[in-house]
Design a protein around this motif. Sequence first.
Motif, PDB file in Angstrom:
ATOM      1  N   GLU A   1       0.844  -1.207   0.000  1.00  0.00           N
ATOM      2  CA  GLU A   1       0.000   0.000   0.000  1.00  0.00           C
ATOM      3  C   GLU A   1       0.876   1.254   0.000  1.00  0.00           C
ATOM      4  O   GLU A   1       0.577   2.234  -0.690  1.00  0.00           O
ATOM      5  CB  GLU A   1      -0.894  -0.029   1.237  1.00  0.00           C
ATOM      6  CG  GLU A   1      -2.004   0.996   1.213  1.00  0.00           C
ATOM      7  CD  GLU A   1      -2.832   0.954   2.499  1.00  0.00           C
ATOM      8  OE1 GLU A   1      -3.007  -0.139   3.062  1.00  0.00           O
ATOM      9  OE2 GLU A   1      -3.266   2.046   2.930  1.00  0.00           O
TER      10      GLU A   1
ATOM     11  N   ARG B   1       2.210   1.823  -3.420  1.00  0.00           N
ATOM     12  CA  ARG B   1       1.154   2.295  -4.315  1.00  0.00           C
ATOM     13  C   ARG B   1       0.852   3.777  -4.053  1.00  0.00           C
ATOM     14  O   ARG B   1       0.815   4.591  -4.962  1.00  0.00           O
ATOM     15  CB  ARG B   1      -0.099   1.449  -4.090  1.00  0.00           C
ATOM     16  CG  ARG B   1      -1.089   1.487  -5.223  1.00  0.00           C
ATOM     17  CD  ARG B   1      -2.165   0.427  -5.095  1.00  0.00           C
ATOM     18  NE  ARG B   1      -2.841   0.436  -3.811  1.00  0.00           N
ATOM     19  CZ  ARG B   1      -2.808  -0.577  -2.939  1.00  0.00           C
ATOM     20  NH1 ARG B   1      -2.121  -1.673  -3.214  1.00  0.00           N
ATOM     21  NH2 ARG B   1      -3.452  -0.505  -1.788  1.00  0.00           N
ATOM     22  N   ASN B   2       0.686   4.104  -2.771  1.00  0.00           N
ATOM     23  CA  ASN B   2       0.381   5.499  -2.408  1.00  0.00           C
ATOM     24  C   ASN B   2       1.525   6.430  -2.797  1.00  0.00           C
ATOM     25  O   ASN B   2       1.311   7.541  -3.279  1.00  0.00           O
ATOM     26  CB  ASN B   2       0.126   5.629  -0.901  1.00  0.00           C
ATOM     27  CG  ASN B   2      -1.143   4.936  -0.471  1.00  0.00           C
ATOM     28  OD1 ASN B   2      -1.937   4.527  -1.316  1.00  0.00           O
ATOM     29  ND2 ASN B   2      -1.348   4.794   0.820  1.00  0.00           N
TER      30      ASN B   2
END
Lengths: 334, 253
Positions: free
Chosen positions: A139, A142-143
Amino acid sequence: MTTSSATPAVLADGLGMDFRAPVRPPGLRAALASVVRPRYRTVRAVRGLEFALRPGEVAGFLGPNGAGKTTTMKMLAGILHPTAGTARVLGRVPWRRERSLLRRIALVRGSRPLGGPEELTVLDTLRFQRLLYEVPDAEFRRNLAELGELLELAELMGRQVRALSLGERMRAGLAAALVHRPRVLFLDEPTIGLDVAAAAAVRAFLAGYAERTAATVLLTSHHMPDVEALCRRVLLIERGRVRYDGALDRLAAELAPHQLVRVTPAVAGATAEWERFGTVQERGEGGRVALRVPRAEVPRVVGELLARLPVAELAVEEPPLEAVLARFHQEDAE
Amino acid sequence: MRGFARLLAVACWRESVTWWSLRSFLITLIVDQSVAPLLGLLVWTAAAPGAHGVTSYYLALAAVQLLTVSFEQHTFANAVYDGTFADTLVRPQPALLGAVATNLAIRFWYGVFGLPVVVAAAAATGALPRPAALLAAVPSLLLAMALRFCLTCGASFSAFWTQRAHGAVSLMETLLFLLGGMAAPLALLPGPGAAVGRLLPFWAALGAPAEVASGQADVLQVLPVQLGWLVVLVGAVALLWRRGLRRFAAVGG
């Protein structure tokens, strides 16, 4: 604990904050006496504040310096404990500072966009945020990729924080504040000190971020372009109380007793006794004028103008928000 | 707990990197911290030439000073004054994480730069401690590190109430200098001074491990005093912290 869409993401219920400020008359005698008998004055920074923000709502929190905006923001972020009322952020009492809440909120201050050791690189700082907010690795990547692209961070990642300009710091600070995808974002003057281009970039990013992530955003800013770009709803606070809570486009109508009537005569150079219709606020080329007209008299004035003059163009506008607020703040101070 | 240990380790690494970049300043700080024990060494070697173990005591004290020194008046108190402490309250982290990490990072670099000089001086003067005494001093040193942190941190918490936390820490440092075995080894104090001094937290935080390392005190007699003070000081620091935080939440720093 989760919040449904019916539950406000941010709720202020009779929120109040009084500070005790020491006071004494001038002079040595008073200074000595204040040691034995200190005297205090109660400063009511915030009084009975009531409002609620729905999940995903972006609201501007406006008011002059000393109106209580930052104090309210600090209470909602859990830094200050109110002296009256209560508040809920994502269903939690913020000043209890439960980690489960702190992991889902962020406070971004334009005056100090990026904390932590300045010798470290931007990427070091972001990695520490990942650890702090326990963001899973996938995550985080991705962020970070998304934020990096939107904020153009690629060339900043390897640079030391101390070597960044204010605009670069703000971009890196936003990435650090948002890499855990907070559900509630408190923005305190996010464009303060930035040049026009940097401020516009930050505004564009924030508007896109709020829309994409459906985060609830409470923004304080003295820059009206920030508010106009981001907020449909505004709360105007005055001496610790909410004076206006509603749509941004209705704010001028609520606060300004006048409207602007812009007239372009059909014949260039045509003259008229404009003062008969209203106060001339601007004069432009070709005899164009902007008249300040009391709101209630606008229909009559427009009718008269059209009847008596050869008019090429006529428009009725709300006065600029900045001018309305400046006037409001001035009246408030008086 | 594992998560906290990892967070602390990374925070220490961050602070270590920062202090490495300030290495010239760090060396001046180390020299500054070494002056008092070296001065004590010179004075007491001249004043009491026959006194046993003065050299080994003061060299051990120099090492203890480097490994226990705390600067929370600069790290924590200044963060309260400049408002950055408020930012840490919004993060899901122990609010003292930064102060603890900085403390450990500074001590690490003090050890790296300062200890070789102390060891070289001990070797040159023939005052190297016995390995057994050195080993026995380790738990006492760890407790002294915790005690010194508690003392400095507790005094720095005065930043919640006043703008003069540096003064409070200065007073504490003076007491540490006078009663902690820096101005004079407690063994050389007249009358009941030594006995009283050994019961105070200042000696427990500074002179105690130096006396153990130089073979002048029994670690089994020192540890109970240190542990006792650690319990008291941790309690006091926790109380001050809670009240200070309440005050900060009421006035916003």
